[in-house]
Design a protein around this motif. Structure first.
Motif, PDB file in Angstrom:
ATOM      1  N   LYS A  49     -23.012 -16.509 170.149  1.00  0.00           N
ATOM      2  CA  LYS A  49     -21.650 -15.963 170.137  1.00  0.00           C
ATOM      3  C   LYS A  49     -21.449 -14.965 168.997  1.00  0.00           C
ATOM      4  N   SER A  50     -21.825 -15.375 167.777  1.00  0.00           N
ATOM      5  CA  SER A  50     -21.632 -14.484 166.629  1.00  0.00           C
ATOM      6  C   SER A  50     -22.487 -13.237 166.767  1.00  0.00           C
ATOM      7  N   THR A  51     -23.698 -13.412 167.287  1.00  0.00           N
ATOM      8  CA  THR A  51     -24.570 -12.253 167.490  1.00  0.00           C
ATOM      9  C   THR A  51     -23.912 -11.263 168.444  1.00  0.00           C
ATOM     10  N   MET A 168     -12.700 -11.789 166.755  1.00  0.00           N
ATOM     11  CA  MET A 168     -12.421 -12.966 165.928  1.00  0.00           C
ATOM     12  C   MET A 168     -13.525 -13.992 166.104  1.00  0.00           C
ATOM     13  N   ASP A 169     -14.186 -14.345 164.990  1.00  0.00           N
ATOM     14  CA  ASP A 169     -15.299 -15.288 165.057  1.00  0.00           C
ATOM     15  C   ASP A 169     -14.861 -16.650 164.530  1.00  0.00           C
ATOM     16  N   GLU A 170     -14.606 -17.583 165.410  1.00  0.00           N
ATOM     17  CA  GLU A 170     -14.161 -18.936 165.075  1.00  0.00           C
ATOM     18  C   GLU A 170     -13.051 -18.913 164.020  1.00  0.00           C
ATOM     19  N   PRO A 171     -11.977 -18.159 164.255  1.00  0.00           N
ATOM     20  CA  PRO A 171     -10.977 -17.948 163.190  1.00  0.00           C
ATOM     21  C   PRO A 171     -10.186 -19.209 162.837  1.00  0.00           C
TER      22      PRO A 171
HETATM   23 MG    MG Z   1     -21.301 -18.309 165.125  1.00  0.00          MG
END
Ligand code: MG
Ligand code: ADP
Length: 363
Positions: A49-51, A168-171
């Motif tokens: 996901k972050s990638t 938004m990454d796991e905000p």
């Molecule tokens: Mg991640």
């Protein structure tokens, strides 16, 4: 602004001596994010996901494939020229700057013709702060704010540039349960007001389901299914997706198709004339059970938990792949707790079949 991912792939070379294999963090992503929608990228930790998000914002270069913002190919464009706003799990605010200075920071960093006057910058910062409802806190330092307030500052800082895309990454991961709920509703409201195309990353299925126009379910770098949250819940393409969505989770049984009927143990639970004889998985949503004296499926009664609106019946069955079965039935139902057995009928539409080997849906 719509976003198009075209054959997007990111491979990290295996580095450790123990594990030389390359990691395909994002594998051949092909989809379009419609203008103004909020997309939830959902999957377990490590699924990429972050990638994927870092490829969209330009912090990472893809191994292959392209990214378009509208008609523009932005694949080669540096992060600072993409016009994206980023919000991370850990807020990443400057602790020695006030809220106002934090929000102003991206504007003050602009050079040349892009640079606004002092008054314009202040006005934009004030507008962004108002949108996330922290305009009363402008002179505080991050250390003097709650986690939820700090995350609002981070969102204001991402919005102040009027980004084309918000990522938004796991905000919400660092917030406690109640703030998480409240802040996710806030994010939804802000997104609706600004209509900025937004990609929201989370491993929490409930969060993704509640906030997203559309979810992208991922596993091991691969997209499993894309759709409106309810559509994906009601029509999962494989066992992974079926199990990943829903609390309590779906109940999975080892079953078999025989002469046009689906069996769990010796109980025939479903007519399925079109399914050839085979071993398979039968998955039933917790809300798919209907208490009935001579119901199709018999289970050993464990305990009954009354949860206000509903009753949760916990039972067991040798064919179940988990230790216990959870069924949610209406609080008006009466469970005979003295009986060792409990029987259920199964609601059509709440029962799915999956192939034993591929775990793909059998329709
Ligand atoms: Mg991640
Ligand atoms: P998620 O955000 O879904 O938890 P990530 O995108 O962070 O997943 O990671 C996906 C996979 O890529 C994981 O296996 C992770 O170990 C690997 N990975 C992420 N970043 C790097 C990197 N910079 N170098 C090597 N491997 C990485």
């Amino acid at each position: 602004m719509k976003v198009i991912l075209q054959n997007l792939t990111k491979v990290f070379p295996g580095r450790s001596r123990k594990n030389k294999a390359d990691v395909i963090a994002v594998k051949d992503f092909n989809f379009e994010i419609p203008d103004g929608e909020l997309i939830g990228l959902l999957g377990p930790s490590g699924c990429g996901k972050s990638t994927a998000l870092n490829l969209l914002c330009g912090l990472l270069q893809p191994t292959a494939g392209k990214i378009f913002f509208g008609e523009d190919d932005v694949t080669e464009l540096p992060a600072e020229n993409r016009g994206v706003g980023m919000v991370f799990q850990n807020y990443a605010l400057y602790p020695h700057l006030t809220v106002k200075q934090n929000i102003l920071f991206p504007l003050e960093n602009r050079k040349g013709a892009q640079r606004l006057s002092k008054e314009e910058m202040l006005q934009k910062a004030q507008e962004a702060a108002k949108l996330v409802q922290i305009d009363e806190l402008m002179d505080r330092k991050p250390g003097e704010l709650s986690g939820g307030q700090q995350q609002r500052v981070a969102i204001a800082r991402a919005l102040v540039k009027m980004p084309r895309i918000l990522l938004m990454d796991e905000p919400l991961s660092n917030l406690d349960a109640r703030l998480r709920l409240q802040t996710r509703e806030e994010i939804r409201r802000i997104q609706r007001e600004t209509k900025i195309t937004t990609v929201f990353v989370t491993h929490d299925q409930e969060e993704a389901m509640s906030i997203s126009d559309r979810i992208v379910v991922m596993k091991d770098g691969e997209v499993q299914q894309i759709g409106r949250p309810q559509e994906v819940y009601d029509d999962p393409v494989n066992l992974f997706v079926a199990k990943f969505l829903g609390t309590p989770p779906i109940n999975v049984f080892s079953g078999r198709a025989s002469s046009g009927k689906i069996y769990i143990g010796k109980d025939a639970v479903l007519e399925a004339g079109h399914v050839p004889d085979q071993e398979l998985y039968v998955a039933i949503r917790p809300e798919g059970f209907v208490l009935k004296k001579d119901g199709a499926l018999g289970c050993r009664l464990g305990r009954v938990e009354v949860m206000g609106r509903d009753i949760s019946v916990v039972s067991t069955n040798d064919a179940c792949t988990e230790a216990s079965i959870r069924s949610i039935i209406s609080a008006e139902s009466v469970v005979d707790t003295k009986s060792p057995e409990v029987r259920f009928d199964i609601k059509p539409g709440k029962i799915f079949l999956f192939a034993k080997d591929t775990q793909e849906r059998i329709r």
